[in-house]
Design a protein around this motif. Structure first.
Motif, PDB file in Angstrom:
ATOM      1  N   LYS A  27       0.780  -1.404   0.061  1.00 55.39           N
ATOM      2  CA  LYS A  27      -0.202  -0.177  -0.062  1.00 55.39           C
ATOM      3  C   LYS A  27       0.658   0.977  -0.381  1.00 55.39           C
ATOM      4  N   PRO A  28       1.622   1.762   0.514  1.00 55.44           N
ATOM      5  CA  PRO A  28       2.667   2.607   0.421  1.00 55.44           C
ATOM      6  C   PRO A  28       3.332   2.775  -0.540  1.00 55.44           C
ATOM      7  N   PHE A  29       4.121   1.695  -1.333  1.00 52.20           N
ATOM      8  CA  PHE A  29       4.517   1.842  -2.719  1.00 52.20           C
ATOM      9  C   PHE A  29       3.012   2.649  -3.475  1.00 52.20           C
ATOM     10  N   TRP A  30       2.073   2.098  -3.422  1.00 51.01           N
ATOM     11  CA  TRP A  30       0.691   2.594  -4.613  1.00 51.01           C
ATOM     12  C   TRP A  30       0.773   3.611  -4.670  1.00 51.01           C
ATOM     13  N   ASP A  31       0.678   4.028  -2.787  1.00 53.39           N
ATOM     14  CA  ASP A  31      -0.032   5.602  -2.461  1.00 53.39           C
ATOM     15  C   ASP A  31       1.060   6.636  -3.155  1.00 53.39           C
ATOM     16  N   ALA A  32       2.436   6.065  -2.662  1.00 52.99           N
ATOM     17  CA  ALA A  32       3.179   6.713  -3.527  1.00 52.99           C
ATOM     18  C   ALA A  32       2.919   7.088  -5.109  1.00 52.99           C
ATOM     19  N   VAL A  33       2.508   6.148  -5.464  1.00 51.93           N
ATOM     20  CA  VAL A  33       2.547   6.071  -7.301  1.00 51.93           C
ATOM     21  C   VAL A  33       2.115   7.277  -7.118  1.00 51.93           C
ATOM     22  N   GLN A  34       0.501   6.782  -6.468  1.00 49.67           N
ATOM     23  CA  GLN A  34       0.131   8.217  -6.989  1.00 49.67           C
ATOM     24  C   GLN A  34       0.248   9.696  -7.298  1.00 49.67           C
ATOM     25  N   GLU A  35       1.189   9.983  -6.494  1.00 46.46           N
ATOM     26  CA  GLU A  35       1.931  10.800  -5.670  1.00 46.46           C
ATOM     27  C   GLU A  35       3.356  11.453  -7.153  1.00 46.46           C
ATOM     28  N   ASP A  36       3.517  10.646  -8.010  1.00 43.53           N
ATOM     29  CA  ASP A  36       4.563  10.473  -9.188  1.00 43.53           C
ATOM     30  C   ASP A  36       6.305  10.245  -8.056  1.00 43.53           C
ATOM     31  N   LYS A  37       5.517   9.166  -7.371  1.00 47.00           N
ATOM     32  CA  LYS A  37       6.709   8.908  -6.312  1.00 47.00           C
ATOM     33  C   LYS A  37       6.941   7.327  -6.196  1.00 47.00           C
ATOM     34  N   LEU A  38       8.609   6.911  -6.874  1.00 51.84           N
ATOM     35  CA  LEU A  38       8.579   5.898  -6.535  1.00 51.84           C
ATOM     36  C   LEU A  38       9.311   5.361  -5.500  1.00 51.84           C
ATOM     37  N   LEU A  39       8.946   4.808  -4.281  1.00 52.28           N
ATOM     38  CA  LEU A  39       9.253   4.273  -2.664  1.00 52.28           C
ATOM     39  C   LEU A  39      10.305   2.872  -3.859  1.00 52.28           C
ATOM     40  N   ILE A  40      10.810   2.503  -2.689  1.00 57.89           N
ATOM     41  CA  ILE A  40      11.621   0.847  -2.467  1.00 57.89           C
ATOM     42  C   ILE A  40      11.991   1.096  -0.717  1.00 57.89           C
ATOM     43  N   GLN A  41      12.633  -0.237  -0.768  1.00 55.40           N
ATOM     44  CA  GLN A  41      12.384  -0.312   0.738  1.00 55.40           C
ATOM     45  C   GLN A  41      13.778  -0.486   1.410  1.00 55.40           C
ATOM     46  N   SER A 101      13.246   0.555   6.098  1.00 49.19           N
ATOM     47  CA  SER A 101      12.367   2.054   5.663  1.00 49.19           C
ATOM     48  C   SER A 101      12.045   2.016   3.972  1.00 49.19           C
ATOM     49  N   TRP A 102      11.081   2.901   3.967  1.00 45.70           N
ATOM     50  CA  TRP A 102      10.954   3.266   2.608  1.00 45.70           C
ATOM     51  C   TRP A 102      11.354   4.392   2.402  1.00 45.70           C
ATOM     52  N   ILE A 103      12.816   3.967   0.912  1.00 46.71           N
ATOM     53  CA  ILE A 103      12.964   5.564   0.351  1.00 46.71           C
ATOM     54  C   ILE A 103      12.671   5.823  -1.003  1.00 46.71           C
ATOM     55  N   GLU A 104      13.055   7.404  -1.190  1.00 45.75           N
ATOM     56  CA  GLU A 104      12.841   6.935  -2.806  1.00 45.75           C
ATOM     57  C   GLU A 104      13.855   6.793  -3.271  1.00 45.75           C
ATOM     58  N   ALA A 105      13.056   6.237  -4.647  1.00 39.92           N
ATOM     59  CA  ALA A 105      13.466   5.866  -5.904  1.00 39.92           C
ATOM     60  C   ALA A 105      13.860   7.028  -6.848  1.00 39.92           C
ATOM     61  N   LYS A 106      15.433   6.978  -7.415  1.00 37.43           N
ATOM     62  CA  LYS A 106      15.015   8.536  -8.385  1.00 37.43           C
ATOM     63  C   LYS A 106      14.214   8.021  -9.673  1.00 37.43           C
ATOM     64  N   GLY A 107      14.054   6.982  -9.858  1.00 37.28           N
ATOM     65  CA  GLY A 107      13.538   6.564 -10.943  1.00 37.28           C
ATOM     66  C   GLY A 107      13.046   6.045 -12.543  1.00 37.28           C
ATOM     67  N   THR A 108      15.461   6.179 -12.326  1.00 37.15           N
ATOM     68  CA  THR A 108      16.052   5.735 -13.622  1.00 37.15           C
ATOM     69  C   THR A 108      16.764   3.970 -13.142  1.00 37.15           C
ATOM     70  N   GLY A 109      16.693   4.514 -14.074  1.00 37.35           N
ATOM     71  CA  GLY A 109      17.909   2.638 -14.251  1.00 37.35           C
ATOM     72  C   GLY A 109      18.138   1.959 -14.955  1.00 37.35           C
ATOM     73  N   THR A 110      18.407   0.558 -15.820  1.00 42.05           N
ATOM     74  CA  THR A 110      19.128  -0.043 -16.742  1.00 42.05           C
ATOM     75  C   THR A 110      17.662  -1.673 -17.308  1.00 42.05           C
ATOM     76  N   ILE A 111      17.810  -1.609 -18.372  1.00 46.39           N
ATOM     77  CA  ILE A 111      17.056  -2.476 -18.952  1.00 46.39           C
ATOM     78  C   ILE A 111      17.470  -3.742 -18.624  1.00 46.39           C
ATOM     79  N   TYR A 112      17.518  -4.664 -17.787  1.00 46.83           N
ATOM     80  CA  TYR A 112      18.024  -6.159 -17.064  1.00 46.83           C
ATOM     81  C   TYR A 112      17.609  -7.169 -18.212  1.00 46.83           C
ATOM     82  N   SER A 113      16.395  -7.008 -18.741  1.00 46.07           N
ATOM     83  CA  SER A 113      15.772  -8.321 -19.772  1.00 46.07           C
ATOM     84  C   SER A 113      13.921  -7.730 -19.993  1.00 46.07           C
ATOM     85  N   ILE A 114      14.447  -8.088 -21.259  1.00 45.25           N
ATOM     86  CA  ILE A 114      12.866  -7.297 -21.655  1.00 45.25           C
ATOM     87  C   ILE A 114      12.514  -8.420 -22.616  1.00 45.25           C
TER      88      ILE A 114
END
Ligand SMILES: [Zn+2]
Length: 138
Positions: A16-30, A55-68
């Motif tokens: 729920k904390p993850f999805w709540d943050a997504v609704q506010e344009d934030k990407l959280l990880i633990q 704890s929950w921390i805010e991710a920058k939202g950037t990354g690299t494709i690992y598989s696709i």
């Protein structure tokens, strides 16, 4: 992107904390405070050391494709309308965590392993946002 009409994720107490943050344009990880490990998907215990000190921390939202992969077949009519869908694992820049998502937008059809991506919060079914990713233009 055209309007999405997708089956929405089931929100659990852990996520729920993850999805709540997504609704506010934030990407959280633990983050585990005991062993300094980043954690995704959301859990009650650290998968490395079983600590509850997370704890929950805010991710920058950037990354690299690992598989696709690209899917051309839909199992439900909601997904059929969006085909083809580019399904990817994204390794976030925070390290140690990969997120399953979709690659969308310009160049998605030729996206490949190693490409740099950033999160885009896309509304599905009117108002519920999903964290999808698009290529970072270099
Ligand atoms: Zn830990």
């Amino acid at each position: 992107m055209t309007e999405m009409k997708r089956p929405l994720p089931e929100v659990s107490p852990e996520s729920k904390p993850f999805w709540d943050a997504v609704q506010e344009d934030k990407l959280l990880i633990q983050h585990c405070n005991s062993c300094d490990t980043n954690i995704f998907y959301p859990r009650r215990l650290c998968p490395e050391c079983w600590s509850k000190d997370i704890s929950w921390i805010e991710a920058k939202g950037t990354g690299t494709i690992y598989s696709i992969t690209t899917t051309y077949l839909g199992t439900t009519s909601e997904f059929t309308k969006e085909l083809p869908i580019h399904v990817a694992y994204i390794e976030l820049d925070e390290g140690g965590v990969r997120m399953a998502s979709n690659i969308i937008g310009e160049g998605a059809e030729t996206a490949k392993i190693g490409d740099r991506v950033e999160v885009d919060f896309v509304k599905a079914n009117g108002d519920f946002k999903l964290p999808l990713f698009q290529l970072i233009k270099s």
